[in-house]
Design a protein around this motif. Structure first.
Motif: not given
Length: 494
Positions: A5-10, A323-330
């Protein structure tokens, strides 16, 4: 919940980075002054961003955008009040408090400063102000832990109990290890992340809704009164929202940043940086909620979570538009807002217990190494009490948070402000100010008099009490001499 999960990894990368900063700060922490105030070594950028991040909790990315989404621009009065209050605090208090605390026994905490500034041999000022800090900040810490738990719960589908510990663990870890430097350095990273999220998100929402004209037409079509700053407000209501700005003069976690600056010369630059950061962040917050009205009215099929809970407007926009990775950062920016405030509150409580109780009354001859480890133990103790309070998120004690800001603002604000600008203020005046301010807030809130926010009468009555009681006595020659030396130092170096 998938490990990919990109959000989890972030989130994991972000939390690991914060803990790493904590261990880096550990190497610079040699004594209690380092642990509580970073050895008074903060430059203007860290002072500015740390003051801003410690002030803005999850409310910045959840509460305020949600209020704007529901009611339009009439909810933005509080942002205006906060900007005015923060600016006046930087202008009148920041530099003077930096030099006054140094000239008054190199004070490390507010109770320590009050005790030295007013030559309070009885210890009464120190005890009362430390108790006020402990009671209100432990409740504040509990609310921060609840906010972090809610974020983990909604983002990763965890149970509330698991999310409670997941959200609190990292903050406790870096605060425990690195103390004030870790909190200030992580605040700087967190402030950068918050402003990135709050500038990027409204721009992308604006593009997704067809530009400025189309967005404003859509908001007007949904409800023309969304643009009305006075919608549903009264004179008392506007004054009450603006009154939030008075709270800045008495918030120990913000005032600690001023005390920790490396010199008075850093304050002016820090003020410019901090106010620019704050205005951009609050402007971005209002824009997210306001433009969100247009986006979700155009896309009702994805509006369900926001309709159910309007405080999710930033979270949902980040998930949908990025993008899920950017969403994770936000989404990490929400965690940053929660962690930055919680860490400061934990440290202020630890400082009060260590400096104002343990060292002052129990172990006056304690070594610096002992005091640092007692400070760390107090971080754990306060955190465990806060987690216990937060274990039941519906616990009525969390309702006290609504006037904890007012409690600090009225009890400490006038005392801090007047103590740095008026040399004739006395110890009895300070004591009267703290008691009158705190009691007025509690009584006013209980009876809900006039519908006026309790910080306003609390601040006014406390200021009058300080002035009138101080006129009944005289400050000692030593108090006046130290005040004048500090004031001269301030004007020479500002």
């Amino acid at each position: 919940m998938s490990a990919s999960n990109p959000t989890l990894i972030t989130f994991v990368i972000y939390i690991a980075a914060m803990v790493l900063i904590g261990f880096m700060a550990y190497r610079s922490t040699n004594n209690l002054s380092d642990y509580i105030l970073g050895g008074r070594s903060l430059g203007s950028v860290v002072t500015a961003l740390s003051a801003g991040a410690s002030d803005m909790s999850g409310w910045l990315l959840m509460g305020l955008p949600g209020a704007i989404y529901m009611s339009g621009l009439s909810e933005s009065w509080i942002a205006i009040g906060l900007i005015v209050g923060a600016y006046l605090n930087w202008l009148f208090v920041a530099g003077r408090l930096r030099v006054q605390t140094e000239h008054n026994g190199d004070a490390l905490t507010l109770p320590d400063y009050f005790s030295s500034r007013f030559e309070d041999k009885s210890g009464l000022l120190r005890i009362i102000s430390a108790v006020v800090i402990l009671v209100f900040f432990t409740i504040y810490c509990a609310s921060g832990i609840v906010a972090g738990a809610r974020l983990f719960e909604s983002t990763f589908g965890m149970s509330y109990e698991t999310a409670l510990w997941a959200g609190a663990a990292a903050t406790i870890a870096y605060t425990f290890v690195g103390g004030f430097l870790a909190v200030s350095w992580t605040d700087t990273v967190q402030a950068t992340l918050m402003i990135f999220a709050l500038l990027l998100t409204p721009i992308i929402v604006l593009l997704a809704t067809g530009g400025v004209d189309t967005t404003f037409l859509a908001i007007e079509a949904q409800d023309p009164s969304n643009f009305d700053m006075l919608k549903g407000t009264t004179f008392i209501g506007i004054i009450s929202l603006m009154g939030w700005g008075l709270g800045y003069f008495g918030q120990p976690h913000i005032l600690a940043r001023f005390m920790a600056a490396d010199s008075v010369k850093s304050i002016a630059n820090a003020r410019r940086i901090s106010m620019t950061w704050m205005i951009l962040c609050l402007g971005g917050t209002v824009a997210v909620g306001f433009f969100g009205i247009a986006y979700f009215s155009a896309h009702p099929e994805v509006a369900g979570p926001v309709t159910e809970n309007h405080e999710r407007v930033f979270i949902e926009l980040a998930k949908i538009l990025f993008n899920p990775w950017i969403a994770g950062v936000l989404l990490s920016a929400i965690l940053a807002a929660v962690m930055s405030t919680l860490s400061c509150q934990l440290l202020v409580c630890s400082s009060a217990l260590t400096e104002d109780f343990y060292k002052a009354f129990l172990r006056k001859s304690a070594s610096q190494v002992e005091l640092v480890w007692v400070g760390r133990a107090m971080v754990l103790l306060v955190a465990l009490v806060a987690i216990a309070l937060a274990a039941n998120p519906e616990n009525r004690v969390l309702g006290l948070v609504s006037y904890a800001w007012a409690g600090f603002g009225a009890a400490f604000g006038p005392v801090v402000l007047i103590s740095v600008i008026w040399k004739k203020m006395t110890r009895d005046g300070a004591l009267a100010g703290i008691l009158v301010g705190a009691i007025t807030v509690i009584v006013w809130k209980h009876f809900e008099l006039l519908g006026l926010y309790e910080i306003i009468p609390g601040f006014i009555f406390a200021s009058l009490a300080i002035y009138l009681v101080s006129l009944m006595g005289q400050p000692s020659a030593g108090m006046v001499q130290r005040f004048e030396a500090a004031e001269k130092d301030f004007h020479l170096n500002k």
